[in-house]
Design a protein around this motif. Structure first.
Motif, PDB file in Angstrom:
ATOM      1  N   ALA A  26       0.798  -1.232   0.047  1.00  0.00           N
ATOM      2  CA  ALA A  26       0.014   0.001  -0.037  1.00  0.00           C
ATOM      3  C   ALA A  26       0.974   1.344  -0.020  1.00  0.00           C
ATOM      4  N   GLU A  27       2.067   1.294   0.650  1.00  0.00           N
ATOM      5  CA  GLU A  27       2.794   2.495   0.694  1.00  0.00           C
ATOM      6  C   GLU A  27       3.598   2.699  -0.819  1.00  0.00           C
ATOM      7  N   ALA A  28       3.487   1.697  -1.412  1.00  0.00           N
ATOM      8  CA  ALA A  28       4.074   1.704  -2.885  1.00  0.00           C
ATOM      9  C   ALA A  28       3.192   2.809  -3.454  1.00  0.00           C
ATOM     10  N   PHE A  29       1.906   3.184  -3.059  1.00  0.00           N
ATOM     11  CA  PHE A  29       0.820   3.745  -4.082  1.00  0.00           C
ATOM     12  C   PHE A  29       0.808   5.105  -3.454  1.00  0.00           C
ATOM     13  N   THR A  30       0.356   6.103  -4.152  1.00  0.00           N
ATOM     14  CA  THR A  30      -0.289   7.450  -3.721  1.00  0.00           C
ATOM     15  C   THR A  30      -1.306   7.175  -2.599  1.00  0.00           C
ATOM     16  N   GLU A  31      -1.464   8.256  -2.223  1.00  0.00           N
ATOM     17  CA  GLU A  31      -2.756   8.235  -1.146  1.00  0.00           C
ATOM     18  C   GLU A  31      -3.826   7.806  -1.923  1.00  0.00           C
ATOM     19  N   ASP A  32      -4.263   8.368  -3.134  1.00  0.00           N
ATOM     20  CA  ASP A  32      -5.380   8.223  -4.082  1.00  0.00           C
ATOM     21  C   ASP A  32      -5.012   7.168  -5.082  1.00  0.00           C
ATOM     22  N   GLY A  33      -3.842   6.346  -5.008  1.00  0.00           N
ATOM     23  CA  GLY A  33      -3.630   5.366  -6.026  1.00  0.00           C
ATOM     24  C   GLY A  33      -4.696   4.281  -6.226  1.00  0.00           C
ATOM     25  N   VAL A  34      -4.784   3.884  -7.453  1.00  0.00           N
ATOM     26  CA  VAL A  34      -5.435   2.667  -8.092  1.00  0.00           C
ATOM     27  C   VAL A  34      -4.683   1.305  -8.574  1.00  0.00           C
ATOM     28  N   PHE A  35      -5.451   0.356  -8.034  1.00  0.00           N
ATOM     29  CA  PHE A  35      -4.810  -0.815  -8.589  1.00  0.00           C
ATOM     30  C   PHE A  35      -6.248  -1.482  -9.275  1.00  0.00           C
ATOM     31  N   GLU A  36      -5.844  -1.859 -10.552  1.00  0.00           N
ATOM     32  CA  GLU A  36      -6.928  -2.413 -11.253  1.00  0.00           C
ATOM     33  C   GLU A  36      -6.340  -3.851 -11.959  1.00  0.00           C
ATOM     34  N   ALA A  37      -7.045  -4.680 -11.867  1.00  0.00           N
ATOM     35  CA  ALA A  37      -6.908  -6.029 -12.644  1.00  0.00           C
ATOM     36  C   ALA A  37      -7.955  -6.488 -13.530  1.00  0.00           C
ATOM     37  N   PRO A  38      -8.042  -5.778 -14.731  1.00  0.00           N
ATOM     38  CA  PRO A  38      -9.359  -5.925 -15.412  1.00  0.00           C
ATOM     39  C   PRO A  38      -9.798  -7.230 -15.975  1.00  0.00           C
ATOM     40  N   GLY A  43     -16.555 -11.245  -8.492  1.00  0.00           N
ATOM     41  CA  GLY A  43     -16.562 -12.502  -7.230  1.00  0.00           C
ATOM     42  C   GLY A  43     -15.296 -13.221  -7.242  1.00  0.00           C
ATOM     43  N   ALA A  44     -14.404 -12.570  -7.472  1.00  0.00           N
ATOM     44  CA  ALA A  44     -13.012 -13.479  -7.436  1.00  0.00           C
ATOM     45  C   ALA A  44     -12.438 -13.243  -6.092  1.00  0.00           C
ATOM     46  N   SER A  45     -11.458 -13.853  -5.622  1.00  0.00           N
ATOM     47  CA  SER A  45     -10.752 -13.696  -4.390  1.00  0.00           C
ATOM     48  C   SER A  45     -10.036 -12.143  -4.332  1.00  0.00           C
ATOM     49  N   LEU A  46      -9.523 -11.799  -5.550  1.00  0.00           N
ATOM     50  CA  LEU A  46      -8.795 -10.479  -5.687  1.00  0.00           C
ATOM     51  C   LEU A  46      -9.603  -9.601  -6.254  1.00  0.00           C
ATOM     52  N   PRO A  47     -10.216  -8.521  -5.596  1.00  0.00           N
ATOM     53  CA  PRO A  47     -11.035  -7.253  -6.528  1.00  0.00           C
ATOM     54  C   PRO A  47     -10.461  -6.867  -7.624  1.00  0.00           C
ATOM     55  N   ARG A  48     -11.228  -6.547  -8.487  1.00  0.00           N
ATOM     56  CA  ARG A  48     -10.917  -6.172  -9.892  1.00  0.00           C
ATOM     57  C   ARG A  48     -10.107  -4.632  -9.779  1.00  0.00           C
ATOM     58  N   ARG A  49     -10.683  -3.743  -8.968  1.00  0.00           N
ATOM     59  CA  ARG A  49     -10.541  -2.539  -8.748  1.00  0.00           C
ATOM     60  C   ARG A  49     -10.292  -2.415  -7.247  1.00  0.00           C
ATOM     61  N   LEU A  50      -9.409  -1.603  -6.711  1.00  0.00           N
ATOM     62  CA  LEU A  50      -8.849  -1.019  -5.402  1.00  0.00           C
ATOM     63  C   LEU A  50      -8.522   0.601  -5.566  1.00  0.00           C
ATOM     64  N   ALA A  51      -9.262   1.308  -4.979  1.00  0.00           N
ATOM     65  CA  ALA A  51      -9.017   2.811  -4.937  1.00  0.00           C
ATOM     66  C   ALA A  51      -8.592   3.352  -3.695  1.00  0.00           C
ATOM     67  N   GLY A  52      -7.431   3.977  -3.535  1.00  0.00           N
ATOM     68  CA  GLY A  52      -7.051   4.610  -2.395  1.00  0.00           C
ATOM     69  C   GLY A  52      -6.054   3.758  -1.508  1.00  0.00           C
ATOM     70  N   ARG A  53      -5.097   4.220  -1.120  1.00  0.00           N
ATOM     71  CA  ARG A  53      -3.939   3.670  -0.428  1.00  0.00           C
ATOM     72  C   ARG A  53      -4.687   2.416   0.642  1.00  0.00           C
ATOM     73  N   GLU A  54      -5.743   2.953   1.618  1.00  0.00           N
ATOM     74  CA  GLU A  54      -6.294   2.360   2.577  1.00  0.00           C
ATOM     75  C   GLU A  54      -7.089   1.002   2.235  1.00  0.00           C
ATOM     76  N   GLU A  55      -7.894   1.399   1.024  1.00  0.00           N
ATOM     77  CA  GLU A  55      -8.497   0.199   0.417  1.00  0.00           C
ATOM     78  C   GLU A  55      -7.708  -0.917  -0.353  1.00  0.00           C
TER      79      GLU A  55
END
Length: 137
Positions: A26-38, A43-55
């Motif tokens: 999480a610390e590798a991302f900006t505070e408002d960083g976005v991780f996407e796995a399109p 319903g997969a164990s890894l969410p498709r989209r995560l927005a924000g360092r805390e998420e």
């Protein structure tokens, strides 16, 4: 001094794939960083989209608690990657070939994937991770 794409990529891989440390990831991302796995299905164990360092931190901590598929882990000596820089100094692409060793009954498996990194101030502002979703199940 700003970090190079290689340093950013390698610290990201170490935080995630190697150590499975959600805080470091999480610390590798900006505070408002976005991780996407399109390519990840709903319903997969890894969410498709995560927005924000805390998420990212919360979701990846839960994901890292799940058992690793078939108990396998990557063989870093057999795996490799190539980084491609772009005309935009804040964008680079990682072309990755990961080899998972067999468990004695099965052969090694090679998996190829592509990640697109967009940076801001030396941190990941957006990461798109294109991998085969069947790796999750």
């Amino acid at each position: 001094m700003s970090r190079t794409p290689r340093e950013i990529f390698e610290s990201y891989v170490y935080a995630g794939t190697v150590s499975r440390d959600a805080d470091a990831l999480a610390e590798a991302f900006t505070e408002d960083g976005v991780f996407e796995a399109p390519l990840v299905p709903d319903g997969a164990s890894l969410p498709r989209r995560l927005a924000g360092r805390e998420e990212i931190r919360t979701a990846m901590a839960a994901y890292y608690e799940l058992p690793v598929k078939d108990g396998r882990s990557p063989n870093f000596q057999k795996s490799g990657y190539v980084l491609h820089t772009t005309a935009d100094p804040d964008v680079f692409i990682a072309e990755i070939d990961t080899v998972f060793d067999g468990d004695g009954d099965s052969e090694a498996t090679a998996v190829s994937l592509v990640q697109i990194f967009r940076l801001r101030d030396g941190k990941i502002a957006r990461l798109r991770d294109y991998f085969a979703p069947d790796l999750l199940s």
